[in-house]
Design a protein around this motif. Sequence first.
Motif, short mmCIF file in Angstrom:
data_model
loop_
_atom_site.label_atom_id
_atom_site.label_comp_id
_atom_site.label_asym_id
_atom_site.label_seq_id
_atom_site.Cartn_x
_atom_site.Cartn_y
_atom_site.Cartn_z
N TYR A 108 -9.95 7.89 -2.27
CA TYR A 108 -9.95 9.35 -2.39
C TYR A 108 -9.30 9.77 -3.71
CZ TYR A 108 -9.34 14.25 -1.15
OH TYR A 108 -9.38 15.63 -1.15
N GLN A 109 -8.20 9.10 -4.07
CA GLN A 109 -7.55 9.40 -5.34
C GLN A 109 -8.47 9.07 -6.51
OE1 GLN A 109 -4.74 11.08 -5.21
NE2 GLN A 109 -4.71 10.79 -2.99
N ALA A 110 -9.16 7.94 -6.40
CA ALA A 110 -10.10 7.54 -7.45
C ALA A 110 -11.23 8.55 -7.58
CB ALA A 110 -10.65 6.15 -7.16
N MET A 111 -11.72 9.04 -6.46
CA MET A 111 -12.78 10.04 -6.49
C MET A 111 -12.29 11.30 -7.20
SD MET A 111 -14.77 11.87 -3.31
CE MET A 111 -16.12 13.01 -3.61
N GLY A 112 -11.06 11.71 -6.91
CA GLY A 112 -10.51 12.90 -7.56
C GLY A 112 -10.40 12.73 -9.06
N TYR B 221 -5.47 2.83 4.07
CA TYR B 221 -4.82 2.73 2.76
C TYR B 221 -5.86 2.51 1.66
CZ TYR B 221 -0.68 2.26 5.66
OH TYR B 221 0.31 2.48 6.59
N MET B 222 -6.92 1.80 1.98
CA MET B 222 -8.04 1.68 1.05
C MET B 222 -8.69 3.05 0.86
SD MET B 222 -8.56 -1.56 0.03
CE MET B 222 -10.33 -1.83 -0.25
N LEU B 223 -8.90 3.76 1.95
CA LEU B 223 -9.53 5.08 1.88
C LEU B 223 -8.67 6.06 1.07
CD1 LEU B 223 -10.82 5.42 5.55
CD2 LEU B 223 -12.17 4.91 3.52
N GLN C 195 -7.05 -1.20 -9.59
CA GLN C 195 -6.22 -2.39 -9.42
C GLN C 195 -5.68 -2.50 -8.00
OE1 GLN C 195 -3.28 -2.07 -12.55
NE2 GLN C 195 -4.62 -3.03 -14.08
N SER C 196 -5.22 -1.38 -7.45
CA SER C 196 -4.67 -1.41 -6.10
C SER C 196 -5.76 -1.69 -5.08
CB SER C 196 -3.96 -0.09 -5.78
OG SER C 196 -4.87 1.00 -5.75
N LEU C 197 -6.96 -1.17 -5.32
CA LEU C 197 -8.07 -1.44 -4.40
C LEU C 197 -8.47 -2.92 -4.44
CD1 LEU C 197 -10.21 1.78 -4.99
CD2 LEU C 197 -9.14 1.10 -2.83
N ASP C 198 -8.44 -3.51 -5.63
CA ASP C 198 -8.72 -4.94 -5.74
C ASP C 198 -7.68 -5.75 -4.99
OD1 ASP C 198 -11.00 -4.57 -7.23
OD2 ASP C 198 -10.03 -4.88 -9.17
N GLU C 199 -6.42 -5.38 -5.17
CA GLU C 199 -5.32 -6.09 -4.51
C GLU C 199 -5.41 -5.97 -3.00
OE1 GLU C 199 -1.68 -8.35 -4.75
OE2 GLU C 199 -3.04 -7.72 -6.36
N ALA D 238 0.83 -1.21 0.00
CA ALA D 238 0.00 0.00 0.00
C ALA D 238 0.86 1.26 0.00
CB ALA D 238 -0.93 -0.01 1.21
N ARG D 239 1.87 1.27 0.86
CA ARG D 239 2.75 2.45 0.92
C ARG D 239 3.49 2.65 -0.38
NH1 ARG D 239 5.06 1.02 6.98
NH2 ARG D 239 3.33 1.96 8.18
N LYS D 240 3.95 1.57 -0.99
CA LYS D 240 4.64 1.65 -2.29
C LYS D 240 3.70 2.18 -3.36
CE LYS D 240 7.04 -1.39 -5.59
NZ LYS D 240 5.99 -1.50 -6.65
N THR D 241 2.46 1.69 -3.37
CA THR D 241 1.48 2.12 -4.36
C THR D 241 1.17 3.61 -4.22
OG1 THR D 241 0.47 -0.08 -4.42
CG2 THR D 241 -0.86 1.75 -5.23
N ILE D 242 1.05 4.08 -2.99
CA ILE D 242 0.76 5.49 -2.74
C ILE D 242 1.89 6.36 -3.28
CG2 ILE D 242 0.56 7.25 -0.92
CD1 ILE D 242 -1.04 5.11 0.69
N ARG D 243 3.14 5.94 -3.05
CA ARG D 243 4.29 6.69 -3.58
C ARG D 243 4.29 6.69 -5.10
NH1 ARG D 243 7.00 3.80 0.56
NH2 ARG D 243 7.84 2.34 -0.99
N GLU D 244 4.00 5.54 -5.69
CA GLU D 244 4.00 5.44 -7.16
C GLU D 244 2.89 6.29 -7.77
OE1 GLU D 244 3.65 1.28 -7.87
OE2 GLU D 244 5.82 0.91 -7.72
N PHE D 245 1.72 6.28 -7.15
CA PHE D 245 0.61 7.06 -7.67
C PHE D 245 0.96 8.55 -7.66
CE2 PHE D 245 -3.37 9.37 -7.55
CZ PHE D 245 -4.13 8.73 -8.51
N ARG D 246 1.59 8.99 -6.57
CA ARG D 246 1.99 10.39 -6.48
C ARG D 246 2.95 10.76 -7.61
NH1 ARG D 246 3.98 10.21 -1.51
NH2 ARG D 246 1.93 10.48 -0.58
N ALA D 247 3.87 9.85 -7.92
CA ALA D 247 4.86 10.11 -8.97
C ALA D 247 4.22 10.09 -10.36
CB ALA D 247 5.98 9.08 -8.89
#
Length: 325
Positions: free
Chosen positions: A236-240, A230-232, A215-219, A190-199
């Motif tokens: 939130y990113q998906a909502m944006g 981390y789901m939230l 995909q990350s939410l499914d995982e 989750a932490r890795k995904t959050i960093r990657e999404f930001r980038a």
Amino acid sequence: MTGSIAGIERFDSPGKGRGLRVTKPFKTGELLFSTPAHSYVLSVKERGCYCEFCFTRKEGLARCGKCKKAFYCNAKCQDFNLYLSFLFLSLPSVALINHSCLPSVIVTYNGTSAEIRAVKNMQPGDEVLISYIDLLYPTDDRNNRLRESYYFSCDCQECKTKSKDKAKLKARKRSDPIEPEVISSMVRYARKTIREFRAFKQIKTPSELLEMCEQSLDEMGAVFDDANVYMLHMMYQAMGVCLYMEDPEGAIRYGEKILKHYCKLYPPYSLNVSSMYLKLGRLYMGMERYSVGVTALKKAMAIMEVAHGKNHSYLTELRKEITKK
């Protein structure tokens, strides 16, 4: 420095250095003090929409005749803005307020002034404390952020007990309990995904970003409950992204899931919660779901009345918005 402000004094806070504390009771929502900014500037995207001096949003702002870039309500605002450049302001600084993950006050802005209001009843001797960071996340994440940005760790009661961490890291209920190692592995993912999404925000298309969220939410959803922070975060990113893609139904779907848990995980009178009520309320109104929209806007207003004060211009505009339907 604080002698002219009734009910506030400076003191040496144990383990923190200088701080502020109250010398009289303050009720929830009560203004402790207000202080004008030493300097301020509009972001590029807001220039032309707000007055450069009083930050009033209005149509027909006058362009500065000298620089040709700034915009003002009128010549009075322009002249006074130039005059302020030479003033020295000596009111209590917000910088003296220490951090806690259990804040006693909130800082909001009214034009160019910072206003500090109590978010709980305070008694003489209580320290004036704000949160420097987003409080949604578990203790380790919060302290990592504090060390990275402010070079200290928090030792408030919540950080000592970690009483909310279990709810914030909630795992999905299954007939066969999930092993701790599996949960730890998913937290790292989750932490890795959050960093990657930001980038990737500045690189990938909206459709690609939404797919990354899904995909990350499914995982994560195979291990984490929807209430897990981390789901939230990814919801939130998906909502944006849905908002950017003008998909109100998608934004509402994610927003409703988020809000259900924000109300439990954030402290009372959180602007993160009021912001979500505002977004959903306006989305409902745009979809002509007026009853549920007004209800959401009123819930946002109840929080904002404490955080901003009942007479703030935001509240004036929100009341007008509500009475339209």
